[in-house]
Enzyme design. Structure first.
Site, mmCIF file in Angstrom:
data_model
loop_
_atom_site.group_PDB
_atom_site.id
_atom_site.type_symbol
_atom_site.label_atom_id
_atom_site.label_comp_id
_atom_site.label_asym_id
_atom_site.label_seq_id
_atom_site.Cartn_x
_atom_site.Cartn_y
_atom_site.Cartn_z
ATOM 1 N N HIS A 285 25.553 -5.500 25.076
ATOM 2 C CA HIS A 285 26.285 -6.698 24.895
ATOM 3 C C HIS A 285 26.112 -7.185 26.881
ATOM 4 C CE1 HIS A 285 28.239 -6.586 20.946
ATOM 5 N NE2 HIS A 285 29.002 -5.015 21.465
ATOM 6 N N GLU A 313 23.788 -3.752 19.648
ATOM 7 C CA GLU A 313 24.914 -4.656 19.349
ATOM 8 C C GLU A 313 24.217 -5.860 20.041
ATOM 9 O OE1 GLU A 313 28.979 -3.619 19.314
ATOM 10 O OE2 GLU A 313 28.990 -1.629 18.370
ATOM 11 N N ASP A 315 23.775 -8.838 22.439
ATOM 12 C CA ASP A 315 23.607 -10.430 23.020
ATOM 13 C C ASP A 315 23.709 -10.571 23.809
ATOM 14 O OD1 ASP A 315 26.073 -9.382 23.382
ATOM 15 O OD2 ASP A 315 27.626 -9.939 21.674
#
Ligand code: XIL
Length: 393
Positions: A285, A313, A315
């Site tokens: 992240h 994950e 982003d």
């Protein structure tokens, strides 16, 4: 005549005003738009798409249109998963969540196995969703995601067994003896992993065990069982589904530092103790303009132990509003992060934490930030998509 000129006078009186501020529901921006970019009081200029911004009711003050951005042409139409597999990876995937599945345009892209060869449930396999009261399991929502993966021919990542967050209060506020909590973990991981036996490529068995300074996170598991909860969970998961790859997953371990070292020391100890562990997940992240520089080196430290690694994950968020410059930097950042995985043979795959800004967790978690995904909130690709393509190609 009198009447016409009076009408003209009234209209003429409005003309300068109309040029200065767009009326409610009027256009206030977009590519090629040369008219007013501010809205009358009580409305706000909302970007509907790159070509059209509109004054919509909603605020008390007039605002200026946010920067509009050009549409992005994909530099490849092969699809991210197709490119990842051609480059030797197992998958390119996305997180998803049950409420979004009523959005058919969203599901169409998610289900396109040229783009996504793997999905992760964002919430529906977590402890609060699967065992809200002790010994009572609900798999309805998790099953929806598992069945979607099956229908689409996509791999499934289980997420997760043991985490400090999204715990039902009977766990987080329970007072357990060590023996009692051991049974609770064994029953939870054994039942959940067992329910999805044969359907899951990999499980995040333990999520986020460390604080950012590399010390152990204080939660009911650590406070009751010290570090042994990790092996208790991994052993229960292995027994329940011997073919699932078992991972520990965390964030802020992507750069060299105390937290990455703590994770490295943990998995070394687990291997030395003969505890089942197959991989380490790097959540990734990140923030535009500050993606880690030592990511590949860190990944290699883990694969040197014989483990696989994955980006689980990904982003890359920005402070809103988005601008062309931020989107261009975001594309470079996506490229460099994905490139690090490409450069490490045992980095098996990349999962983005939902593919579209429409359903990203970022705006509700990080105040004032967003636009973190490769597809925008209209389900249209952004420059970040081409950044990923560049790394995968
Ligand atoms: C997030 C979900 O996306 C949100 O919908 C939920 O409200 C909070 O959790 N690290 C993780 C994920 O391991 O489980 C988190 O998912 C994001 C951070």
């Amino acid at each position: 005549m009198m009447k016409l000129s009076a009408t003209f006078a009234v209209l003429a009186g409005f003309i300068p005003y109309a040029l200065g501020q767009a009326q409610e529901w009027g256009q206030c921006g977009g590519i090629g738009w040369t008219g007013a970019t501010t809205c009358v009081s009580g409305t706000t200029c909302v970007v509907v798409n790159s070509y059209y911004s509109q004054c919509q009711p909603g605020t008390a003050t007039s605002t200026t249109s946010t920067t509009t951005t050009a549409s992005t042409t994909p530099s490849s139409t092969a699809g991210l998963n197709t490119l990842a597999k051609a480059a030797g990876k197992l998958y390119f995937g996305s997180a998803t969540d049950n409420p979004e599945l009523s959005d058919s345009a969203y599901v169409t892209i998610l289900s396109n196995s040229k783009e996504f060869g793997q999905i992760t449930p964002g919430n529906s396999m977590k402890w609060d969703a699967t065992e809200p009261t002790r010994g009572t399991f609900t798999f309805t929502n998790g099953d929806v995601i598992a069945n979607l993966a099956k229908t689409n021919g996509q791999l499934l990542r289980g997420h997760n067994c043991v985490w400090h967050n999204q715990l039902p209060s009977w766990v987080s506020s329970g007072s357990f003896t060590a023996a009692d909590l051991t049974t609770v973990i064994q029953n939870h991981c054994g039942t959940v992993v067992g329910h999805y036996k044969g359907q899951v490529y990999s499980w995040d068995v333990v999520n986020e065990p460390f604080n950012d300074d590399g010390t152990w996170r204080s939660d009911v598991f650590y406070n009751t069982l010290n570090t042994t909860y990790v092996s208790i969970a991994l052993q229960a998961a292995r027994a329940a589904d011997p073919n699932a790859k078992l991972y520990i997953n965390d964030y802020n371990i992507e750069n060299s530092g105390a937290k990455a070292t703590a994770m490295l020391n943990l998995v070394k100890q687990l291997i030395a103790d003969g505890v089942p562990i197959d991989g380490v997940g790097f959540q990734c992240h990140f923030i535009v303009g500050s993606v880690p520089t030592s990511f590949q080196t860190v990944l290699e430290q883990f694969t040197a132990l014989g483990l696989e690694v994955a980006i689980t994950e990904l982003d890359i968020r920005m402070t809103l509003p988005e601008t062309d410059a931020l989107l261009a930097q975001q594309a470079k950042d996506y490229q460099s992060v994905v490139q690090a995985c490409m450069n490490v043979e045992k980095c098996v795959g990349i999962t983005i934490w939902d593919y579209t800004d429409k359903y990203s967790w970022v705006p509700s978690t990080f105040s004032g930030q967003g636009a973190a995904c490769p597809w925008d909130s209209n389900l249209t690709i952004k420059p970040a998509y081409n950044g990923i393509v560049a790394a995968l190609s």
